[in-house]
Design an enzyme around this catalytic site. Structure first.
Site, mmCIF file in Angstrom:
data_model
loop_
_atom_site.group_PDB
_atom_site.id
_atom_site.type_symbol
_atom_site.label_atom_id
_atom_site.label_comp_id
_atom_site.label_asym_id
_atom_site.label_seq_id
_atom_site.Cartn_x
_atom_site.Cartn_y
_atom_site.Cartn_z
ATOM 1 C CG ASP A 1 40.458 43.490 47.032
ATOM 2 O OD1 ASP A 1 40.680 43.858 45.873
ATOM 3 O OD2 ASP A 1 40.366 44.289 47.988
ATOM 4 C CG ASP B 1 44.425 48.332 46.102
ATOM 5 O OD1 ASP B 1 45.646 48.242 46.324
ATOM 6 O OD2 ASP B 1 43.951 48.640 44.997
HETATM 7 C C1 BG6 Z 1 40.864 48.709 43.633
HETATM 8 C C2 BG6 Z 1 40.614 49.783 44.661
HETATM 9 O O1 BG6 Z 1 41.603 47.679 44.195
HETATM 10 O O2 BG6 Z 1 41.582 49.237 42.517
HETATM 11 C C3 BG6 Z 1 39.899 50.971 44.015
HETATM 12 O O3 BG6 Z 1 39.809 49.266 45.701
HETATM 13 C C4 BG6 Z 1 40.712 51.467 42.828
HETATM 14 O O4 BG6 Z 1 39.720 51.991 44.972
HETATM 15 C C5 BG6 Z 1 40.929 50.320 41.850
HETATM 16 O O5 BG6 Z 1 40.041 52.539 42.187
HETATM 17 C C6 BG6 Z 1 41.775 50.723 40.634
HETATM 18 O O6 BG6 Z 1 43.089 50.983 41.060
HETATM 19 P P1 BG6 Z 1 44.235 51.599 40.175
HETATM 20 O O7 BG6 Z 1 45.475 51.309 40.987
HETATM 21 O O8 BG6 Z 1 44.240 50.894 38.860
HETATM 22 O O9 BG6 Z 1 43.950 53.048 40.038
HETATM 23 MG MG MG Z 2 39.850 46.246 48.179
#
Ligand code: BG6
Ligand code: MG
Length: 211
Positions: free
Chosen positions: A9, A11
């Protein structure tokens, strides 16, 4: 570890953009008078931008927002979030993460990113992490986000590995569930380590080298 591939993963695992997600949602909620705190934020890990907004709106008691308004709110949050991302540099990735990825590659493991985010490509570019990975599967390539296994199954496919040969590294409960549903082994890092649902717990990122 007896896996042949590791799917990370992004984030909250490779980089601390989970903090930026929180700050961006917080700014938007304060502006709109919606209650939002760190505890609600934990439920947003791994889920899509649109689903995150729905979770945040559970506490909102005012006039319901129209689908157009929700679209605008999600876009506004993303704008704030991207401002944080544009300030990122390779220095936002710890030495521990870089050294661990380097060592895993040396040991012959295939590495991939499996992220729900549509900003994954931008983050990998800003932090100069892209070259570590043999494949990237992200929010721009899937229709169902975690806990659905789609993003991880796609990563495994891109690596040409069967799910049982893959280890998932996640900070989100939704991500651990996705890995399990996909028939993969799972390692929890950070928040996800608290629920004890994963096959392995990583106290440090570099524990990947000793499991
Ligand atoms: C995930 C995060 O990696 O990505 C979530 O943990 C987030 O919190 C999701 O909502 C979508 O991210 P993005 O950058 O497309 O808004
Ligand atoms: Mg994550």
């Amino acid at each position: 570890m007896d896996a042949e591939a590791v799917i990370f993963d992004l984030d909250g695992v490779l980089v601390h953009t989970d903090r930026f997600h929180y700050l961006a949602w917080k700014k938007l909620s304060d502006e709109k008078g919606i209650y939002f705190d760190e505890e609600i934020n934990q439920r947003l890990r791994g889920v899509s931008r649109e689903q995150s907004l729905e979770i945040i709106l559970e506490r909102y008691e005012g006039e319901p927002f129209s689908p157009e308004e929700k679209k605008e709110m999600a876009a506004e949050k993303n704008g704030i979030y991207r401002e944080y991302l544009s300030g990122m540099t390779p220095g936002d990735v710890t030495e521990e993460v870089r050294e661990t990825l380097t060592e895993l590659k040396k040991r012959g493991l295939c590495l991939a990113v499996g992220s729900s985010s549509k900003n994954a490509g931008f983050i990998l570019e800003k932090t100069e992490l892209r070259d570590f990975f043999d494949a990237v599967s992200d929010g721009t390539m899937i229709t169902k986000t975690k806990p659905d296994p789609e993003v991880f199954l796609l990563a495994a496919k891109l690596l040409n590995k069967t799910p049982e040969k893959c280890l998932i590294v996640e900070d989100a409960d939704a991500g651990i569930e996705a890995g399990k549903r996909g028939g993969m082994r799972t390692a929890a890092y950070g928040e996800a380590a608290k629920s004890g649902k994963a096959d392995y717990i990583l106290r440090h990122f570099s524990d990947l080298l000793i499991i």
